[in-house]
Design a protein around this motif. Structure first.
Motif, PDB file in Angstrom:
ATOM      1  N   ALA A 194       0.826  -1.208   0.000  1.00  0.00           N
ATOM      2  CA  ALA A 194       0.000   0.000   0.000  1.00  0.00           C
ATOM      3  C   ALA A 194       0.859   1.256   0.000  1.00  0.00           C
ATOM      4  O   ALA A 194       0.542   2.250  -0.669  1.00  0.00           O
ATOM      5  N   ALA A 195       1.976   1.219   0.745  1.00  0.00           N
ATOM      6  CA  ALA A 195       2.858   2.389   0.786  1.00  0.00           C
ATOM      7  C   ALA A 195       3.528   2.632  -0.565  1.00  0.00           C
ATOM      8  O   ALA A 195       3.671   3.774  -1.010  1.00  0.00           O
ATOM      9  N   VAL A 243       7.015   8.959   0.418  1.00  0.00           N
ATOM     10  CA  VAL A 243       8.456   9.142   0.541  1.00  0.00           C
ATOM     11  C   VAL A 243       9.008   8.354   1.718  1.00  0.00           C
ATOM     12  O   VAL A 243      10.165   7.928   1.724  1.00  0.00           O
ATOM     13  N   SER A 244       8.169   8.130   2.717  1.00  0.00           N
ATOM     14  CA  SER A 244       8.635   7.464   3.933  1.00  0.00           C
ATOM     15  C   SER A 244       9.105   6.043   3.668  1.00  0.00           C
ATOM     16  O   SER A 244       9.897   5.502   4.451  1.00  0.00           O
ATOM     17  N   VAL A 245       8.644   5.405   2.585  1.00  0.00           N
ATOM     18  CA  VAL A 245       9.107   4.052   2.276  1.00  0.00           C
ATOM     19  C   VAL A 245      10.613   4.060   2.042  1.00  0.00           C
ATOM     20  O   VAL A 245      11.358   3.211   2.550  1.00  0.00           O
ATOM     21  N   VAL A 246      11.084   5.046   1.274  1.00  0.00           N
ATOM     22  CA  VAL A 246      12.518   5.143   0.988  1.00  0.00           C
ATOM     23  C   VAL A 246      13.285   5.554   2.238  1.00  0.00           C
ATOM     24  O   VAL A 246      14.356   5.004   2.542  1.00  0.00           O
ATOM     25  N   THR A 247      12.757   6.524   2.959  1.00  0.00           N
ATOM     26  CA  THR A 247      13.471   6.993   4.151  1.00  0.00           C
ATOM     27  C   THR A 247      13.516   5.924   5.238  1.00  0.00           C
ATOM     28  O   THR A 247      14.493   5.845   5.991  1.00  0.00           O
ATOM     29  N   ALA A 296      11.899  12.536   9.005  1.00  0.00           N
ATOM     30  CA  ALA A 296      11.853  13.475   7.889  1.00  0.00           C
ATOM     31  C   ALA A 296      10.988  12.934   6.750  1.00  0.00           C
ATOM     32  O   ALA A 296      10.218  13.679   6.120  1.00  0.00           O
ATOM     33  N   GLY A 297      11.085  11.630   6.484  1.00  0.00           N
ATOM     34  CA  GLY A 297      10.237  11.043   5.459  1.00  0.00           C
ATOM     35  C   GLY A 297       8.771  11.116   5.818  1.00  0.00           C
ATOM     36  O   GLY A 297       7.921  11.420   4.967  1.00  0.00           O
TER      37      GLY A 297
END
Length: 368
Positions: A213-214, A220-224, A276-277
């Motif tokens: 789902a993400a 962006v939080s998936v990468v962070t 931050a994400g």
């Protein structure tokens, strides 16, 4: 009104002990049967069941109610044959005495299974289960075990790890010393119980759906989060490498402080990256940024400064860290700790003011 007081013995222990053909009907006949069964096997709980049937019939008779007390039994060949034999006996009693209702007296869970068979022939007003007082704990334990084994989730949680432990115990004992083998098995068993007890399996089952789902939502939080995980692993690795082996195993506190002092910056950076994400996701969203997400990066930095300051105080006092020089002056451990605490508090206050100014709330509302 006629009430049939029916003593049920599905396995026919009564008939086998007394050597009689069932059913047996009548007060005197059942009373004589009690003596025969008791003399044949005094420890048989069927004696108490027969006496309970006589007591129930006597109490009903004292209330001016017509009663017929009888003993019916199944057989020992098979369960189906036993139930058919018992139902035939009940049919004969119902046809001969035409009772309006029945009271069933029994002494085991096995006998209780034939109650529906009796209910299909005559109305059952009560089921009187006899439990011998000395065997009450045993009966209760039996029913608890029966319910436990009927629960599939409990079986998989307890019996599977226990069975695996008993299966691997002989193998490990042949390969390792007993203390090592038992300690390893205890650790594995404890981990399995915690895995189920803390519902880790349920959380892990939801992880693929959350990640999917993400990814589809473009957060962006998936990468962070992935970056923060890598930074956390780097921090743990560098913290472990920084531990001085010459301190010895007895200096547990100093070794821990060395690990903390060197790992905290990386762990704080990992937490800062993750926050931050999450903050960027809030900014991209249409609902705006909530106050907790604005406070989080400043709180992470402040906490990292305070923890690193306390770890540095321990190490500097024990001369593991050299005394720093600032403008030609030696900074004492107390001054170093105070500086880190003050900077951490300042960063935290700045975070509260920034969150208040961005969200348009007062500082008192942000603190609350």
């Amino acid at each position: 009104m006629t009430t049939l007081v029916l003593c049920v013995d599905r396995s026919n222990d009564v008939g086998h002990a007394a050597g009689l053909e069932l059913p047996i009907v009548g007060w005197e006949a059942v009373q004589s049967l009690v003596t025969d069964v008791g003399l044949a096997d005094p420890e048989d709980s069927s004696v108490n069941c027969l006496l309970e049937a006589l007591r129930v019939a006597r109490d009903l008779r004292d209330e001016r109610e017509e009663t017929v007390v009888a003993v019916v039994a199944g057989g020992r060949d098979s369960l189906v044959g036993a139930d058919r034999s018992l139902s035939t006996q009940v049919d004969a009693l119902v046809e001969e005495y035409d009772p309006d209702s029945a009271i069933v007296v029994l002494d085991s869970a096995n006998d209780e299974r034939v109650v529906p068979v009796i209910e299909s022939r005559v109305r059952v007003d009560s089921v009187d289960r006899v439990v011998v007082r000395q065997a009450h704990d045993i009966e209760s334990t039996y029913y608890l075990l029966k319910q436990f084994l009927a629960d599939e989730e409990l079986r998989s949680t307890v019996l599977v790890p226990l069975g695996a432990t008993l299966l691997f115990l002989p193998i490990l004992l042949t390969q390792f010393p007993p203390a090592v083998a038992l300690a390893g098995l205890a650790a594995v068993l404890g981990a399995a119980l915690l895995y189920k007890g803390l519902a880790v399996d349920e959380y892990l089952a939801e992880v693929p759906d959350r990640v999917r789902a993400a990814l589809y939502s473009g957060r962006v939080s998936v990468v962070t989060y992935a970056v923060s995980l890598g930074l956390g692993l780097v921090g743990i690795f560098l913290g472990a490498l920084s531990v001085s082996p010459q301190l010895g195993p007895e200096s547990v506190v100093l070794r821990t402080m060395q690990f903390t002092y060197n790992a905290v910056p990386w762990l704080a950076l990992a937490a800062l990256t993750a926050s931050a994400g999450r903050l960027l996701d809030e900014l991209i969203g249409t609902d705006g940024v909530s106050t907790p997400y604005l406070n989080l990066p400043f709180g992470v930095v402040a906490l990292g400064l305070v923890v690193r300051g306390f770890a540095g105080w321990f190490l500097q006092r024990e001369a593991v860290l050299p005394d720093p020089f600032i403008f030609g002056y030696i900074v004492t451990p107390q001054q170093r700790l105070a500086a880190f605490i003050v900077v951490g508090i300042v960063v935290s206050i700045v975070g509260v003011r920034v969150a208040a100014s961005v969200s348009g709330e007062s500082i008192e509302d942000v603190v609350q």
